[in-house]
Design an enzyme around this catalytic site. Structure first.
Site, short mmCIF file in Angstrom:
data_model
loop_
_atom_site.label_atom_id
_atom_site.label_comp_id
_atom_site.label_asym_id
_atom_site.label_seq_id
_atom_site.Cartn_x
_atom_site.Cartn_y
_atom_site.Cartn_z
CB CYS A 39 -23.70 71.15 46.93
SG CYS A 39 -23.22 72.75 46.22
CG ASP A 41 -21.58 75.10 50.26
OD1 ASP A 41 -22.20 76.09 49.87
OD2 ASP A 41 -21.01 75.03 51.38
NE ARG A 43 -21.81 77.16 53.14
CZ ARG A 43 -22.74 78.03 52.76
NH1 ARG A 43 -23.12 78.98 53.59
NH2 ARG A 43 -23.30 77.95 51.56
CG HIS A 98 -26.17 73.03 50.65
ND1 HIS A 98 -25.78 74.31 50.92
CD2 HIS A 98 -25.67 72.75 49.42
CE1 HIS A 98 -25.06 74.78 49.91
NE2 HIS A 98 -24.98 73.86 48.99
CB CYS A 101 -27.48 75.76 47.45
SG CYS A 101 -26.53 75.05 46.08
ZN ZN Z 1 -24.62 74.23 47.00
#
Ligand code: ZN
Length: 199
Positions: A39, A41, A43, A98, A101
């Site tokens: 992703c 993302d 993190r 994850h 999300c």
């Molecule tokens: Zn995500």
């Protein structure tokens, strides 16, 4: 932006000199062993989670770690998959979802995407993920978002296998697909065992 500039300064002064031989080799040698699809993302950092060096992971990151199924026309995700598998010859592909999300939360909680038509369109690539999550056995203890995160990894591996380069490599037995879910708070990875089970 200052933080990025300071980071680059540290890279030039400390990190690069210590790894100069590695970067010198990589300048003419690109042979990653793994395609990592995660992703976008902030993190979820593939190289950090897997402690991989530069040159080891070929990375594709999309919102929701979605992998559109193969179809007519070309797109950046499909081209990157074909390059990694058919040209670079990666031997493993990881699709990594994850916890928490954003993309999966929007779908699991039915958020209104009327003002975000591009996101709504992109998330249609998770329709099969939603169907899998709806069919998941109750009582697993997972909340709706986590159930969808897991189902989404499995569904995206199915999509991945529709790409001709991946289909071919699977038939030849030269590639393995893996489903992961990274728990941000715990720092752990759960493997999705039934990732390629036919639904
Ligand atoms: Zn995500």
């Amino acid at each position: 932006m200052h933080k990025l500039q300071d980071g680059y300064t540290r890279f030039r002064e400390d990190v690069y000199p210590a790894r100069a031989r590695l970067f010198s080799r990589l300048a003419t040698d690109h042979r990653p062993g793994t395609l990592f699809i995660g992703c976008s993302d902030a993190r979820v950092v593939p190289e950090l989670i897997t402690q991989s060096d530069p040159g080891e992971l070929f990375v594709i990151r999309t919102a929701g770690n979605l992998v559109p199924a193969y179809g007519p026309g070309s797109d950046g995700v499909a081209a990157s998959i074909e390059y990694a598998v058919a040209v670079l010859g990666v031997r493993d592909i990881v699709v990594c979802g994850h916890t928490a999300c954003g993309a999966m939360t929007v779908l699991a909680e039915g958020h209104d995407l009327g003002a975000a038509p591009v996101i709504a369109d992109w998330l249609r690539h998770a329709d099969a993920s939603r169907a899998r999550a709806a069919a998941a056995p109750a009582g697993s203890g997972a909340d709706r978002v986590t159930t969808l995160v897991r189902a989404n990894v499995a569904a995206q591996l199915q999509n991945l296998a529709t790409h001709p380069s991946v289909t071919r490599a699977l038939a030849e037995g030269v590639i393995a697909l893996h489903g992961w879910v990274f728990d941000i708070g715990a720092g752990t990875v759960e493997t999705i065992d039934d990732a390629l089970a036919v639904s």
